[in-house]
Design a protein around this motif. Structure first.
Motif, PDB file in Angstrom:
ATOM      1  N   ALA A  45       0.855  -1.183   0.000  1.00  0.00           N
ATOM      2  CA  ALA A  45       0.000   0.000   0.000  1.00  0.00           C
ATOM      3  C   ALA A  45       0.890   1.230   0.000  1.00  0.00           C
ATOM      4  N   SER A  46       0.347   2.337  -0.476  1.00  0.00           N
ATOM      5  CA  SER A  46       1.103   3.585  -0.464  1.00  0.00           C
ATOM      6  C   SER A  46       0.131   4.750  -0.327  1.00  0.00           C
ATOM      7  N   ALA A  47       0.659   5.883   0.096  1.00  0.00           N
ATOM      8  CA  ALA A  47      -0.138   7.091   0.265  1.00  0.00           C
ATOM      9  C   ALA A  47       0.771   8.290   0.054  1.00  0.00           C
ATOM     10  N   THR A  48       0.160   9.465  -0.108  1.00  0.00           N
ATOM     11  CA  THR A  48       0.912  10.696  -0.235  1.00  0.00           C
ATOM     12  C   THR A  48       0.544  11.614   0.922  1.00  0.00           C
ATOM     13  N   VAL A  49       1.551  12.046   1.677  1.00  0.00           N
ATOM     14  CA  VAL A  49       1.343  12.926   2.821  1.00  0.00           C
ATOM     15  C   VAL A  49       2.171  14.175   2.596  1.00  0.00           C
ATOM     16  N   MET A  77       4.244   1.553   2.411  1.00  0.00           N
ATOM     17  CA  MET A  77       4.270   0.622   3.531  1.00  0.00           C
ATOM     18  C   MET A  77       5.143  -0.565   3.167  1.00  0.00           C
ATOM     19  N   THR A  78       5.989  -0.966   4.111  1.00  0.00           N
ATOM     20  CA  THR A  78       6.882  -2.094   3.898  1.00  0.00           C
ATOM     21  C   THR A  78       6.557  -3.187   4.900  1.00  0.00           C
ATOM     22  N   SER A 104       5.456 -11.267   9.272  1.00  0.00           N
ATOM     23  CA  SER A 104       4.393 -10.685  10.081  1.00  0.00           C
ATOM     24  C   SER A 104       3.372  -9.977   9.199  1.00  0.00           C
ATOM     25  N   ASP A 105       2.151  -9.826   9.715  1.00  0.00           N
ATOM     26  CA  ASP A 105       1.124  -9.062   9.003  1.00  0.00           C
ATOM     27  C   ASP A 105       1.285  -7.559   9.230  1.00  0.00           C
ATOM     28  N   ASN A 106       2.215  -7.182  10.111  1.00  0.00           N
ATOM     29  CA  ASN A 106       2.451  -5.768  10.401  1.00  0.00           C
ATOM     30  C   ASN A 106       3.316  -5.151   9.312  1.00  0.00           C
ATOM     31  N   ALA A 107       3.181  -3.844   9.166  1.00  0.00           N
ATOM     32  CA  ALA A 107       3.986  -3.109   8.193  1.00  0.00           C
ATOM     33  C   ALA A 107       4.393  -1.783   8.814  1.00  0.00           C
ATOM     34  N   TYR A 108       5.375  -1.137   8.239  1.00  0.00           N
ATOM     35  CA  TYR A 108       5.811   0.161   8.737  1.00  0.00           C
ATOM     36  C   TYR A 108       5.990   1.110   7.562  1.00  0.00           C
ATOM     37  N   VAL A 109       5.933   2.415   7.896  1.00  0.00           N
ATOM     38  CA  VAL A 109       6.143   3.462   6.902  1.00  0.00           C
ATOM     39  C   VAL A 109       7.322   4.289   7.386  1.00  0.00           C
ATOM     40  N   ASN A 110       8.354   4.351   6.598  1.00  0.00           N
ATOM     41  CA  ASN A 110       9.537   5.113   6.950  1.00  0.00           C
ATOM     42  C   ASN A 110       9.352   6.542   6.461  1.00  0.00           C
ATOM     43  N   MET A 111       9.089   7.488   7.409  1.00  0.00           N
ATOM     44  CA  MET A 111       8.877   8.888   7.054  1.00  0.00           C
ATOM     45  C   MET A 111       9.626   9.783   8.024  1.00  0.00           C
TER      46      MET A 111
END
Length: 68
Positions: free
Chosen positions: A1-5, A12-13, A18-25
């Motif tokens: 998934a991805s988004a623009t902020v 999301m990586t 795991s089913d968890n993901a993180y966003v490096n920002m």
């Protein structure tokens, strides 16, 4: 998934299996407005007045017990 902020693309990586993901920002704090001050001199004054009133009450009770 991805988004623009704020014009920054965030992807999301997944973390291993795991089913968890993180966003490096990178987040930058910006001072927008001052928050109101709480406590301070006003609460000290209220505490001092309360202690004085309580002390006067104790003195009145002691005088009434001695008189009785």
């Amino acid at each position: 998934a991805s988004a623009t902020v704020d014009d920054t693309k965030a992807t999301m990586t997944k973390q291993g299996e795991s089913d968890n993901a993180y966003v490096n920002m990178e987040v930058t704090n910006q001072k927008q407005f001052l928050l109101p001050l709480t406590g301070g001199t006003g609460s000290y004054l209220l505490i001092i007045v309360g202690v004085v009133v309580a002390g006067c009450g104790v003195m009145v009770l002691r005088r009434n017990k001695k008189a009785a």
